[in-house]
Motif scaffolding. Sequence first.
Motif, PDB file in Angstrom:
ATOM      1  N   ARG A   9      17.824  -6.414  63.033  1.00 13.93           N
ATOM      2  CA  ARG A   9      17.370  -5.879  61.751  1.00 13.93           C
ATOM      3  C   ARG A   9      16.735  -6.930  60.836  1.00 13.93           C
ATOM      4  NH1 ARG A   9      22.747  -2.764  59.971  1.00 13.93           N
ATOM      5  NH2 ARG A   9      23.556  -4.783  60.698  1.00 13.93           N
ATOM      6  N   ASP A  10      16.396  -8.068  61.403  1.00 13.96           N
ATOM      7  CA  ASP A  10      15.735  -9.096  60.610  1.00 13.96           C
ATOM      8  C   ASP A  10      14.434  -9.531  61.294  1.00 13.96           C
ATOM      9  OD1 ASP A  10      15.243 -10.843  58.592  1.00 13.96           O
ATOM     10  OD2 ASP A  10      16.870 -12.232  59.070  1.00 13.96           O
ATOM     11  N   PRO A  11      13.516  -8.574  61.543  1.00 14.32           N
ATOM     12  CA  PRO A  11      12.310  -8.921  62.301  1.00 14.32           C
ATOM     13  C   PRO A  11      11.385  -9.884  61.569  1.00 14.32           C
ATOM     14  CG  PRO A  11      12.125  -6.690  61.423  1.00 14.32           C
ATOM     15  CD  PRO A  11      13.533  -7.143  61.167  1.00 14.32           C
ATOM     16  N   HIS A  12      11.429  -9.926  60.226  1.00 10.87           N
ATOM     17  CA  HIS A  12      10.556 -10.838  59.499  1.00 10.87           C
ATOM     18  C   HIS A  12      10.892 -12.299  59.802  1.00 10.87           C
ATOM     19  CE1 HIS A  12       9.981  -7.101  57.240  1.00 10.87           C
ATOM     20  NE2 HIS A  12       8.837  -7.612  56.821  1.00 10.87           N
ATOM     21  N   HIS A  14      12.388 -13.110  62.655  1.00  8.01           N
ATOM     22  CA  HIS A  14      12.349 -13.219  64.123  1.00  8.01           C
ATOM     23  C   HIS A  14      13.674 -13.707  64.690  1.00  8.01           C
ATOM     24  CE1 HIS A  14       8.179 -12.997  62.926  1.00  8.01           C
ATOM     25  NE2 HIS A  14       8.240 -14.197  62.387  1.00  8.01           N
ATOM     26  N   ASP A 102       9.237  -8.979  65.983  1.00  6.72           N
ATOM     27  CA  ASP A 102       8.488  -8.928  64.743  1.00  6.72           C
ATOM     28  C   ASP A 102       8.569  -7.516  64.176  1.00  6.72           C
ATOM     29  OD1 ASP A 102       6.654  -7.367  66.164  1.00  6.72           O
ATOM     30  OD2 ASP A 102       5.128  -8.935  66.272  1.00  6.72           O
ATOM     31  N   GLN A 103       7.736  -7.210  63.170  1.00 10.66           N
ATOM     32  CA  GLN A 103       7.843  -5.919  62.512  1.00 10.66           C
ATOM     33  C   GLN A 103       7.390  -4.766  63.395  1.00 10.66           C
ATOM     34  OE1 GLN A 103       6.637  -8.798  61.369  1.00 10.66           O
ATOM     35  NE2 GLN A 103       6.405  -8.800  59.142  1.00 10.66           N
ATOM     36  N   GLN A 104       6.683  -5.057  64.487  1.00 16.63           N
ATOM     37  CA  GLN A 104       6.182  -4.009  65.374  1.00 16.63           C
ATOM     38  C   GLN A 104       7.163  -3.634  66.481  1.00 16.63           C
ATOM     39  OE1 GLN A 104       2.414  -5.586  66.832  1.00 16.63           O
ATOM     40  NE2 GLN A 104       1.311  -4.217  65.444  1.00 16.63           N
ATOM     41  N   PRO A 132      16.163  -1.791  63.237  1.00 16.98           N
ATOM     42  CA  PRO A 132      15.484  -1.337  62.015  1.00 16.98           C
ATOM     43  C   PRO A 132      15.333   0.183  62.001  1.00 16.98           C
ATOM     44  CG  PRO A 132      14.346  -3.234  62.976  1.00 16.98           C
ATOM     45  CD  PRO A 132      15.375  -2.789  63.979  1.00 16.98           C
ATOM     46  N   TRP A 135      13.566   2.762  64.724  1.00 14.35           N
ATOM     47  CA  TRP A 135      13.441   2.146  66.041  1.00 14.35           C
ATOM     48  C   TRP A 135      14.471   2.749  66.999  1.00 14.35           C
ATOM     49  CZ3 TRP A 135      12.393  -3.805  66.414  1.00 14.35           C
ATOM     50  CH2 TRP A 135      11.254  -4.130  65.674  1.00 14.35           C
TER      51      TRP A 135
END
Length: 575
Positions: A9-12, A14, A102-104, A132, A135
């Motif tokens: 849950r922290d893709p920003h 990475h 990442d966010q994708q 996230p 997802w």
Amino acid sequence: MVQVHLDLRDPHQHLVAVQISLQPRLACMRLALPGWTPGSYLIRDYVRQLESLVVIQDGQERPLRRLAPASWSCDSNPEGGELQISYRVLATELSVRTCHLDQQHGFLALAAVILEVEGERWSPHTLSCSLPMGWQAFVPLPQQGSRWQARHFDHLIDSPLEAGPHNELLFTVLGVSHRLVIWAGDGGDEQWLLDRHPQLLADLTAVCEACCRLMDVDQPASGHYLVILHLLDEGYGGLEHDDSTVLVFGRRNLEKPDGYRRFLQLVAHEYLHQWNVRRLRPVQLSPIDYHAPPIVPTLWFAEGVTSYLDQFLPLSAGLSDAEALLSDLGDDLSRYKLTPGRQVQSLRSSSEEAWVKLYKADAYAPDSQISYYLKGAVIALCLDLHLRAAESSLMDVLRSLWRSHGRWGRGYCEDDLVATFAACAPELQHQLSVWLHELDDPDVDRYLSGVGLALEAEMAANPCAGLRARHEGGQLVATRVVRGGPAERAGVMVGDELLAIDQRRLRQPVDLGSALAAGQQHELLICRRSQLRCLSLLADSPQVERYRLKRLPDPSDGVLQRQRAWLHQHSCAVS
């Protein structure tokens, strides 16, 4: 039971937060992160991305003692409460064998993520995820509620994880459910592929069924199968697993005339691996040592044979034709004959040295090594044509090894391979050993002529300078210097900036060739480490630029019959 939880849950940032929970059995245990993942023979030191490792039991942090760069020892109380192992993994490398978040989307090669706990390798493991919003995760493991179930540690880390707001496409192969998940990076979506190839799922089904026919089985080796496709702007590759594969393919390549066929060959290659190398595996990989590089002298069979057969599978599936197959085989043979390293490194050595050469190739590698994929495929061609003359085939050998070894999880050694080939053609007992250990080329021309084919050399238009160049940062830079060639004799090195020849400015790679005259001295001006140097280059005569595989004119009826039987051998029904 070892419980693993992954928080994406922290893709920003990475970062993947990992928590492993278990009831300890040992008073002192070792924790270790694998150094590599099977199918990609390079120690990757995944521990580089691991941070903030903490172990807690009964509310107290347990001290860790580092034993090696990727392993620690930890004291615990088997009579106490549950042990909690927490750490984070930085996921910034996008490939089939690493981790990317990442966010994708998120993709995790779990060998790079999950610590092995001493004494628990063969214990059941469970996996759960926090994701996230919007997802979902796709994992080739059976699922119960919110958890995926793995038989043991090996089963778990052989299961890649793809996560994101993706769709799941379903197809069935001989009664077995298959899933396809596409992540179209670089701002695309999976519809791009489906719009151009609306028959995609039917074609995948046909290729997978062709693999089953090749192996002479009624169903795939896996009882459920997941295909993860990363559809990028550019890229190519794949990694096999027992119940899944991860593929990378470029949209630009798909738009080429042969792009879709190449994609189907990649699918076929990785799908066939669920037999050859995953279950029919070298003894050195039974079991796998995740912390040291096992020397596997038979990688030529695992990869080379698969590389040869994957070209036939679209033909067998009715999705290609014989002319395309001959073109692809010709490309392989041309690359092989134009690789000087085949006269330096034997096929067996290529397999043994995969860890330090193939995956670490540089600009000088073509002069000192040969890929076991490439030469293995050439030897597979020779073996197949040799066996067909003995009323057998390479397929027969692969099927026999599957029945004697793969089906039972029994690892094979080189002697097992040689014995199986020799059982079909006794002279291969000696001949195969020669091909594996010596540097002389196999008599490809003789084998090809037996099925009405020949390699035709095409000469370059210009004299040979023995180097290649390309534009880098506005400069024309030498990217390949052939060992023993004119450029090396003149003193050129990879990385030199090529400025002028005979006082005429060089601007494009083609400028060099057009300015040369064979047998004449030329003045080559270069820049190396900010210093100008003037070299004397004596060009050689034009060399072979490539080889093409051609049909011989007016073959005899017998030769034509052998050619047809060979080309269509993979279209037979399951016996």
